[in-house]
Scaffold this active site. Sequence first.
Site, PDB file in Angstrom:
ATOM      1  CE  LYS A   1      -7.865  -0.736   0.983  1.00  0.00           C
ATOM      2  NZ  LYS A   1      -9.034   0.094   1.284  1.00  0.00           N
TER       3      LYS A   1
ATOM      4  NE  ARG B   1     -12.381   6.415  -1.307  1.00  0.00           N
ATOM      5  CZ  ARG B   1     -11.643   5.586  -0.580  1.00  0.00           C
ATOM      6  NH1 ARG B   1     -10.340   5.805  -0.455  1.00  0.00           N
ATOM      7  NH2 ARG B   1     -12.175   4.554   0.034  1.00  0.00           N
TER       8      ARG B   1
ATOM      9  CE1 TYR C   1      24.580   6.052  -8.298  1.00  0.00           C
ATOM     10  CE2 TYR C   1      22.927   4.964  -6.924  1.00  0.00           C
ATOM     11  CZ  TYR C   1      23.741   4.978  -8.045  1.00  0.00           C
ATOM     12  OH  TYR C   1      23.722   3.921  -8.917  1.00  0.00           O
TER      13      TYR C   1
ATOM     14  CG  MET D   1      16.301   0.243  -7.892  1.00  0.00           C
ATOM     15  SD  MET D   1      16.386  -0.065  -9.657  1.00  0.00           S
ATOM     16  CE  MET D   1      16.629   1.573 -10.319  1.00  0.00           C
TER      17      MET D   1
HETATM   18  C1  LIG Z   1      -9.332   0.119   2.742  1.00  0.00           C
HETATM   19  C2  LIG Z   1     -10.740   0.128   3.152  1.00  0.00           C
HETATM   20  C3  LIG Z   1     -11.131  -0.276   4.437  1.00  0.00           C
HETATM   21  C4  LIG Z   1     -10.136  -0.618   5.522  1.00  0.00           C
HETATM   22  O1  LIG Z   1      -9.639   0.531   6.159  1.00  0.00           O
HETATM   23  P1  LIG Z   1      -8.667   0.427   7.422  1.00  0.00           P
HETATM   24  O2  LIG Z   1      -8.478   1.839   7.810  1.00  0.00           O
HETATM   25  O3  LIG Z   1      -7.406  -0.204   6.945  1.00  0.00           O
HETATM   26  O4  LIG Z   1      -9.357  -0.413   8.429  1.00  0.00           O
HETATM   27  C5  LIG Z   1     -12.489  -0.356   4.707  1.00  0.00           C
HETATM   28  N1  LIG Z   1     -13.400  -0.020   3.787  1.00  0.00           N
HETATM   29  C6  LIG Z   1     -13.064   0.398   2.546  1.00  0.00           C
HETATM   30  C7  LIG Z   1     -14.128   0.764   1.584  1.00  0.00           C
HETATM   31  C8  LIG Z   1     -11.720   0.497   2.198  1.00  0.00           C
HETATM   32  O5  LIG Z   1     -11.393   0.936   0.976  1.00  0.00           O
END
Ligand SMILES: *Cc1c(COP(=O)(O)O)cnc(C)c1O
Length: 339
Positions: free
Chosen positions: A33, A117, A248, A293
């Site tokens: 992700k 969550r 800046y 930036m």
């Molecule tokens: C992001 C995520 C992981 C991975 O977590 P890490 O700490 O990077 O290994 C695993 N399961 C879910 C549901 C996640 O959202």
Amino acid sequence: MAYITLNKKHFFNNLDIIATLTKTKDKIALVLKDNAYGHGLLEISSMAKEYGITKAVVQLESEAVKIKDLFEYILILADTPKDPQENFCYTINSLKAIKTFPADTRVELKVNTGMNRNGIEMAELQAAFEMIEMQGLQLEAVFTHHGCADEVHPLYEIQKHNFSIIKLNATTLAEQKGFAPLRFHSCNSAALFREDTCIEDMARVGIAAYGCLKTPFSSKEDMLQPVLALYAHKISSRYLPVEGYVGYGATFKAVQELMVSTYDIGYGDGFLRILSNNYTTPDGIKIAGRISMDNSSFLSKEDQVCIFNDAREIAPKAKTISYEILTSLKPHLQRKIVE
Ligand SMILES: *Cc1c(COP(=O)(O)O)cnc(C)c1O
């Protein structure tokens, strides 16, 4: 232009270590992700395929579409089918969501075991199975996510215990309903390294594969090597006179004559502004003044500087965690795989 290098040897080393914990490559579901934690979705996916990883986890279907030909199975954490492919599996995050999936969709059921969550409540398990049956979905797995796998906190054991109950109840329900046998998974990187072995069907591994896991528990994590390094090129150099300012807000003032150069990396690229006046590169080069930036200034005349090569080291200086350092890196930065 500033660029990122991805060290293939380090990545494969990390996957080797993870595979010793999962016992088989097939149980590794690589979490990709957020542009593979800022590393580059396609770059990491192609290296993972070369290594022999067959499973991936993403947040959105649009991410899964980009890598659909590279993995046998892709778990989508939070999206509904728009362009479903036969190797996509979608997560049910609430009872209400079950009705949004068309019949025959491959799904996995997420259960809230204490992190609060996403996922159905534990008490909703039976109702979820009934709705899944009515909707005609293909339930393949039940999983949960830990909130404290990388912390000393009693919630970790409580969630483990809760999930063990869920596994028993889900197995019984699946048998009663004539569903195919379910898979179960709960481990992220920290939980996998903390447990030292994976007794479940799969582990969802992100940060450890990128070499940046940091917990109070595992000695094995010391063998992980960061995959990503960030480099910037010099735009211009000048001598600073005594009492000359940089950047800046004139927040840096030279107490002696100094050589200062501007490099092509800024907060617009993901080099966090909080590090202004408070950062030294791995080669000992000091930052001068505020990060802007697209530029930042360092007391150096080198044509190129390594901004960082271990997100675990830069993270505390930016008052954050390696995950945020990495995912802040923008997709426009060039990614180069180095052997
Ligand atoms: C992001 C995520 C992981 C991975 O977590 P890490 O700490 O990077 O290994 C695993 N399961 C879910 C549901 C996640 O959202």
